[in-house]
Design a protein around this motif. Structure first.
Motif, short mmCIF file in Angstrom:
data_model
loop_
_atom_site.label_atom_id
_atom_site.label_comp_id
_atom_site.label_asym_id
_atom_site.label_seq_id
_atom_site.Cartn_x
_atom_site.Cartn_y
_atom_site.Cartn_z
N LEU D 217 10.27 3.87 6.89
CA LEU D 217 11.09 2.78 6.36
C LEU D 217 12.31 2.47 7.23
CD1 LEU D 217 10.99 3.39 2.50
CD2 LEU D 217 9.95 1.50 3.77
N ILE D 218 13.01 3.52 7.70
CA ILE D 218 14.23 3.22 8.45
C ILE D 218 14.23 3.78 9.87
CG2 ILE D 218 15.55 3.02 6.30
CD1 ILE D 218 16.93 5.67 6.98
N GLN D 222 18.05 4.95 13.02
CA GLN D 222 18.94 4.76 11.88
C GLN D 222 19.38 6.13 11.32
OE1 GLN D 222 20.36 2.21 10.60
NE2 GLN D 222 21.17 3.19 8.75
N LEU E 187 14.77 -7.61 -5.58
CA LEU E 187 14.79 -7.30 -4.15
C LEU E 187 14.95 -8.56 -3.31
CD1 LEU E 187 12.14 -4.46 -3.61
CD2 LEU E 187 14.63 -4.31 -3.50
N CYS E 225 23.67 -1.53 6.87
CA CYS E 225 23.13 -0.27 6.35
C CYS E 225 24.26 0.69 5.99
CB CYS E 225 22.20 0.38 7.38
SG CYS E 225 20.62 -0.45 7.52
N GLU E 240 18.23 8.04 -3.00
CA GLU E 240 18.09 7.84 -1.56
C GLU E 240 16.87 6.95 -1.26
OE1 GLU E 240 16.79 10.97 1.30
OE2 GLU E 240 18.75 10.60 2.21
N GLU E 241 15.85 7.06 -2.09
CA GLU E 241 14.66 6.22 -1.86
C GLU E 241 15.02 4.74 -1.99
OE1 GLU E 241 11.55 6.67 -4.70
OE2 GLU E 241 10.03 5.77 -3.37
N LEU E 242 15.82 4.40 -3.01
CA LEU E 242 16.21 2.99 -3.18
C LEU E 242 17.09 2.54 -2.01
CD1 LEU E 242 16.07 0.42 -4.78
CD2 LEU E 242 17.89 1.25 -6.27
N ASP E 244 16.85 3.60 0.98
CA ASP E 244 15.98 3.39 2.14
C ASP E 244 15.23 2.07 2.03
OD1 ASP E 244 16.83 5.70 3.27
OD2 ASP E 244 15.05 6.88 2.79
N ILE E 245 14.85 1.71 0.80
CA ILE E 245 14.18 0.41 0.59
C ILE E 245 15.16 -0.72 0.95
CG2 ILE E 245 13.39 -1.13 -1.24
CD1 ILE E 245 11.90 1.31 -2.40
N LYS E 247 17.76 -0.51 2.95
CA LYS E 247 17.99 -0.50 4.40
C LYS E 247 16.78 -1.07 5.14
CE LYS E 247 20.94 3.60 4.24
NZ LYS E 247 20.90 5.07 4.45
N HIS E 248 15.59 -0.75 4.64
CA HIS E 248 14.40 -1.28 5.30
C HIS E 248 14.42 -2.81 5.29
CE1 HIS E 248 10.33 -1.69 6.75
NE2 HIS E 248 10.14 -2.58 5.80
N LEU E 251 16.91 -3.84 7.95
CA LEU E 251 16.49 -3.53 9.32
C LEU E 251 15.28 -4.36 9.78
CD1 LEU E 251 16.81 0.38 9.29
CD2 LEU E 251 18.33 -1.23 10.44
N PRO E 265 8.64 -5.66 8.71
CA PRO E 265 8.59 -5.60 7.24
C PRO E 265 7.32 -4.88 6.76
CG PRO E 265 9.11 -7.83 7.98
CD PRO E 265 8.74 -7.04 9.20
N LYS E 266 7.50 -3.90 5.86
CA LYS E 266 6.37 -3.07 5.46
C LYS E 266 6.01 -3.21 3.99
CE LYS E 266 6.57 0.05 9.30
NZ LYS E 266 6.69 1.40 9.82
N PHE E 267 6.69 -4.10 3.28
CA PHE E 267 6.19 -4.47 1.95
C PHE E 267 6.46 -5.95 1.75
CE2 PHE E 267 10.14 -2.01 1.53
CZ PHE E 267 11.00 -2.92 0.93
N GLU E 269 8.10 -7.96 -0.29
CA GLU E 269 9.41 -8.58 -0.45
C GLU E 269 10.17 -8.59 0.88
OE1 GLU E 269 8.13 -6.39 -2.51
OE2 GLU E 269 8.09 -7.34 -4.48
N LEU F 290 -3.08 -6.02 0.31
CA LEU F 290 -2.44 -4.97 -0.49
C LEU F 290 -3.27 -4.64 -1.72
CD1 LEU F 290 1.36 -5.84 -0.17
CD2 LEU F 290 -0.01 -4.20 1.11
N TRP F 300 0.60 4.74 1.38
CA TRP F 300 0.66 3.86 2.57
C TRP F 300 -0.74 3.37 2.89
CZ3 TRP F 300 5.13 2.32 4.90
CH2 TRP F 300 6.31 3.00 4.54
N ARG F 309 0.60 -3.04 11.61
CA ARG F 309 1.49 -2.07 10.94
C ARG F 309 0.79 -1.40 9.75
NH1 ARG F 309 5.39 -6.94 9.06
NH2 ARG F 309 4.43 -7.67 10.96
N TYR F 310 1.44 -0.39 9.22
CA TYR F 310 1.03 0.24 7.96
C TYR F 310 1.88 -0.38 6.86
CZ TYR F 310 -0.99 3.82 10.99
OH TYR F 310 -1.72 4.47 11.95
N PHE F 311 1.32 -0.60 5.70
CA PHE F 311 2.11 -1.16 4.59
C PHE F 311 2.38 -0.10 3.52
CE2 PHE F 311 0.46 -5.20 6.26
CZ PHE F 311 1.65 -5.91 6.31
N LEU F 312 3.57 -0.20 2.94
CA LEU F 312 3.91 0.61 1.77
C LEU F 312 3.20 -0.01 0.57
CD1 LEU F 312 5.76 2.86 0.56
CD2 LEU F 312 7.48 1.08 0.21
N LEU F 320 10.95 -0.52 -9.58
CA LEU F 320 12.39 -0.76 -9.83
C LEU F 320 12.66 -0.84 -11.34
CD1 LEU F 320 13.44 -3.28 -7.07
CD2 LEU F 320 13.46 -0.82 -7.06
#
Lengths: 320, 320, 320, 320, 320, 320
Positions: D217-218, D222, E187, E225, E240-242, E244-245, E247-248, E251, E265-267, E269, F290, F300, F309-312, F320
């Motif tokens: 993710l980061i 970072q 998000l 960040c 921390e997971e939130l 990272d989301i 920050k992702h 970034l 972008p990996k998801f 949103e 997805l 993943w 890329r790989y997606f979450l 959330l």
């Protein structure tokens, strides 16, 4: 006395001649005085003109695209000729034959068209031959074919340039049809003639060469496809499949998507047409560049941005 | 009975014929049993061979590059022919003419060379003509010219392919010299013949076609430049400047740095040589691809990775 | 009084000094009067010169590549120094030592060569060591090595620059040979010395630095390969395989096809040579750029096109 | 009897040894029977395992990441070793030291860390030295430093690989600081140690090497910047400006935007760190590739996709 | 009399007005006299100023970033307005409200912030909503949000531009959340507000818009960040997971590595945020370009380098 | 009992159901026996089928594009379902509704068309509205609009997919017209509906989705332009200029030359249409990817080639 042309002007010559105004800019000098920078052309080339006096007054006398009568003097600036304009006078456009002020193909257009039509008549497929003849002999189209340039600048950018480019490719295709007998000569000739024919409407070449709105919005490939539809719809038995093959050749003739072709060539003849078009355009472009550069008397050309290199200016026919 | 060749084998045929072993792999099947996968070639093509029995024993009988006598049967697997090998036997290499097992140019090499030499003799520049003749008639080089392929795969990848490619370009150059009279014909012909001549040493074609160490380390352009030096040093009056022009043509004939040319073409003839070489190679490559694909009987080819597209398989000479 | 140099000239200084003419252009000002723009250089740098009076007369007095004696005054134009020329006089070239007017390496060439030869003598492979020594001690080549620049501009573009670049890489290679003991130190040193040695003939550096015809047509890699052949042919037992390895190192030292290498590095030492050459060139180039930019007193450099970025001008040795 | 390892297994060996399960797939064979394909590793390498019997039953006995005891036999399949598994048994993870089943750096981690800390102590800038020491001696971080790999695959992908990479770069930096005295040695050492330190958290290396969620993710750059903030906030007088310089070095160390650096290097030391990191990674990667390929006994490697070329496998130290 | 602004100045106007000095260069004219070129701005635009007299004296009176009172006259130079400065006087900076001299968003910042906060309050996730509110209502940050531009030039490069850009994206996100109900609206809103929030510190906009050192060294993504860390660390239960989301999203919002995003972008949103940001920026940029170009009265724009094309200047709302 | 569909099949299920044959290959197994590999589809997805017995006999019973009744059993192979076919029987095509065997849009086509027509009727420009209505209500075209997919694969590749894509974009355009009031809503809606309408003829979707010859040769953009001509020629007062604007929107909607658009968007509405088309296609594509990947239960995704890329795989609405 020899007629004064852009080409034969020399340093320190007194000038009294007519030119087409291809660009016109008025500036305010660092001393607060206005001046004017012009691009002045005739059928032998283009020269920069500079005017220092009575700018306010003279700027209202003429517009871009007018032909003007100029008195002045030639000077060298960084090894390039510049025309210092002392007096100028606008010529009444109705008295002007604008073609006298644009460069021309080195061959006579009528002669080229005769040779072209002869080749067309040797095409075997009745539908294709008819399509090409109906186009070239269309009374609205024929005069355009005799005059249109092949491009705004770069290659065959002169009156009759398109026809010269078409004829050159047709001759190459005539050879290629024999050299690679598995190629269909009719399609090669069709492609040679139709690939750029949309430029008749993409470019305007009344006073100088510029793009039309249609040219900018839909481009010469789209225009050519519409022409195929219009002409083919009046030819009995011209199938939609053959139309699509013709359109494919047109749409793919730039060879690659990034060069503006929406389709890549998908059969051999389409591929050969794209390659030979590229070949003849490049040779013509380079010929023009080298001829210009050789005027400098140097052994190597200035850096050429289009080809990203310096060229050796030796003429190999003289050297070997 | 007709001789069995890769080309004329059909589904379910019993086979008893000789082939060159072009690839050889031994695997362990999912049932724990060993099997062997071979690429077997003759002068008409290549077929996959599969061997299921006595693999351990037979694998020691022959090597890659051997010719073997095979008994077996043809099967179709995903529309491609496969040869199930039942028995095989190695042929003593001293009894084999390996060229019988590689594809050949469609024209006779000797005839092609005669035509080529005729053209060479029409070159006007004494030094260049001498350079080319000294090369083609060199008793060590001539037999290589008669046999070398133009590439490992892709285009003209067969015995005599290089000569066929050279001759094709020479004929095109002969035409181009007339079509664009400002081009120097001698340099065009020199480039047609020398641009790829380093391939005589870059490729090995004893049993199949592969790269030599020299080919991989320094490449055919460097080898050709050394040949120019070697031959030119024995020709009186052959200037260093002319050598450099010759070498420039060789070094720039891939046209772009990213295609492996350390120099971009810097005069017109060098440019034309690079473009015509590319043109003839592409046409030849595409011809080979389309001929192969047409065997499937489909209207459209499979996706072709090299050209990044699907091709229409219609033969336009039949269609129009 | 201190000798006036490009470097120590300051705003409003009266100037009376000699410079090499590196560029010379004559223009016609907007007021119709001619003027002259010069690039004037000595061994500390280059300054723009402008001449407003008696241009017609003075322009005939000297040529590009001459050394002239100039009287005039320094002015600041957009934070850059400009030399307004009032009077000038050509110096008889036979009285001029042109090297005094070109920048020099910061170290003494003779000292650098001594250090280099010492390293060469530590090479273990007799053939390679002999090849390098025969080259560096060749009475025709040695004086060129002592003077040649490494490039026309950008990096090590000064008298002795090539030797400085070679020596810097040799020292790095000496370290790398120990750091990565699996690398062959002899090949690293050979590559350090020979990769750019063709520049001795690719560049001309009599009056300013320019490309030779050979340089433009065949390039320094081809020239270096010919040098390997010439020298190796006189060393007993120098195999063709070793020659090819040497040539491969030379031909692949730009690392990528698109950078003009016809071969990509195919063994570890060739790869390391390409990377270290790139590394030392980039560090040297950036050092030159930053030194120039720091003169402005700003914290950030102007936009640098070569590296496509702005640089922070802080000297980290002072900052930390 | 010597312990059986992936490395010393030979064709037809009977095997009785323990391996880490790195991949596990179950398939249904063409005969309708299930089979299992495994990647089995120890600290010397990885071998493919195949299981044909009792698949349904055995597949439930163990998971990816387990260590299993295997009985079976080695076979060659296309010149690569394959392990036919006859029986297998899962080892209780609490009884396993997983590091015994992953490759290790060739040097002892503790020794490497001692050398590294010695270099760090020679740094002159108190703040930077403190930052690095506080990190390397952090009781949570130190054990990670001793074990972490530098990558998932490609370069230094083994236990201790990151430390090995860091130390190698530090030694090069130590040399470069002397060779280019205008470079700030402290920043070079900081960059050598911190550029990849985020990999301690980007990678997980418990059973095999994989990316963590944070890593994906980061990313490690970072993470390293956050570490700088965390550690620097506890060091008196560590300015925000110095933090930004440190972060810039980290964020720019991939050298180019397209390689994932959000910033291009903007001062000399940042640039050198990016180049030396790239250099050491490439040398290490290539070393690994060549060592693997040399096992085949061929003169040329298979086509290598990463470098887009074939490599010459000769060891130049033996050859010359 | 209407207040004189850059926008309403016309050819030949006498000018008596105040402007911000955005660029200042002093040159020596070809006649040897100094002159000054200025970029003078107010909240309606920028005009070039030229000063011919008393340059030496006046250049010491003011600096870049000052506001000056100017008397002079407007002239057209190549269809662009130029201000010939006759007299000028520096205004005491303590008497100047610099914002009066920079362009502003077309909407009132306070109103925009009210609308934005309303949307934020509709976010469902307590942690995210708190993070955004704590940021926007931070007494140090809020005044910056009300004033910051979104860029140095190109898009939303005016006072309040960042807020305008954020609000525009928030409204689009509000729609997208309904249109694609599988997207998480919280998000999307977070991303709309935080993706560029680092620009508050990346850009300085006291006198004109420029980059800060932090902006150049670590960039707005890194700064954002750090803001997430700072604010989230004070919110109970913010995992921390939130973080990272969040920050992702930050970034990855440039969408591609080569655009400066260290992560793709990996998801869903994150992807939508990157695309909508690009969309709103491009529309705003193009709007600005077209508005400027339309002032010329031409049908087609000049060549636009950013978009690599000419634009049709017709307003379709008027045309259709 | 619930109807068996590709989607609800589970490991070890006995199957008795009908599927469309989307691919069909016959192979010879390593044991010398023939086998068959099929791609079998219904309106919920596609599954691989394998047949081991009576292959020779059954292969003649049916063709690609047939619907067959299958008896067999599901097995898992590398976490993917596979259908082992025991018996099969061809269904008489006249008894088959092929649409039952292709995936469908999630919304009812008739409902979507009603909503679409409602939007069209709100267009203000009479000519454009008429053009769109004449097209959508053309009795030949309307049924195609109700059924056509938007692509062969990737996005909206299902029955009704084109209409779903068009409607989605229309809704976005409706919003954008309000959000950016300077945009002409009529052109946005025209573009939403016509940009891909040529796909009605570019794609064939009788049994599966494939390209037509027209589609491959001239493409959907050219086809759509011809449709504009055909329909507009029957609308009184529809100017050629408006046709060209319409065609420009169509020809430029891929946004870049390299994506197959022969023209880049040259006014704001054309640009917005290209961007929104890209946006909706990407969101739809990613949604499909997805959804598929989430079936695996992993956190993943596998590496996705299209997006590189790989997606979450977390659903943020749940998280959330």
């Amino acid at each position: 006395m020899e007629k004064q042309t852009v080409q034969n002007l020399k340093d320190k010559d007194s000038v009294d001649a007519m030119f087409l105004v291809k660009e016109k800019n008025v500036g305010v000098g660092k001393n607060g005085r206005a001046f004017m920078v012009l691009q002045l052309g005739d059928n032998t080339g283009t020269i920069e003109g500079r005017l220092w006096d009575r700018v306010d007054e003279l700027t209202r006398e003429f517009e871009l695209g007018d032909v003007i009568k100029v008195k002045g003097q030639v000077q060298l600036f960084q090894n390039r000729k510049q025309l210092i304009v002392h007096r100028l006078e606008r010529i009444d456009p109705t008295q002007v034959n604008f073609e006298d002020f644009m460069p021309k193909a080195s061959k006579d257009s009528e002669d080229m068209l005769v040779e072209l039509l002869q080749m067309v008549r040797s095409m075997k497929n009745d539908h294709l031959r008819q399509l090409v003849l109906d186009t070239l002999e269309d009374p609205e189209i024929k005069p355009m074919v005799l005059r249109a340039p092949a491009a705004k600048s770069i290659h065959h950018a002169w009156i009759g340039g398109l026809l010269e480019h078409i004829l050159s490719i047709c001759r190459i295709m005539d050879f290629m049809g024999k050299h690679y007998p598995f190629l269909n000569r009719d399609l090669l000739l069709f492609g040679a003639i139709f690939h750029d024919i949309g430029k008749l409407w993409e470019l305007s070449y009344e006073n100088g060469i510029s793009y039309t709105d249609r040219g900018r919005l839909i481009g010469h490939m789209q225009i050519a496809c519409e022409l195929v539809d219009k002409k083919a719809s009046r030819i009995l038995g011209f199938t939609e499949e053959l139309r699509d093959i013709c359109k494919h050749i047109i749409l793919s003739h730039h060879g690659k998507l990034e060069y503006g072709s929406p389709k890549r060539p998908k059969f051999m003849e389409a591929m050969v047409i794209a390659m030979v078009d590229d070949f003849d355009s490049k040779v013509s472009t380079l010929k023009t560049i080298l001829d210009n550069e050789r005027a400098s008397g140097e052994k190597w050309s200035r850096y050429n941005e289009l080809f990203d290199r310096y060229f050796l200016l030796d003429d190999m026919n003289e050297k070997l």
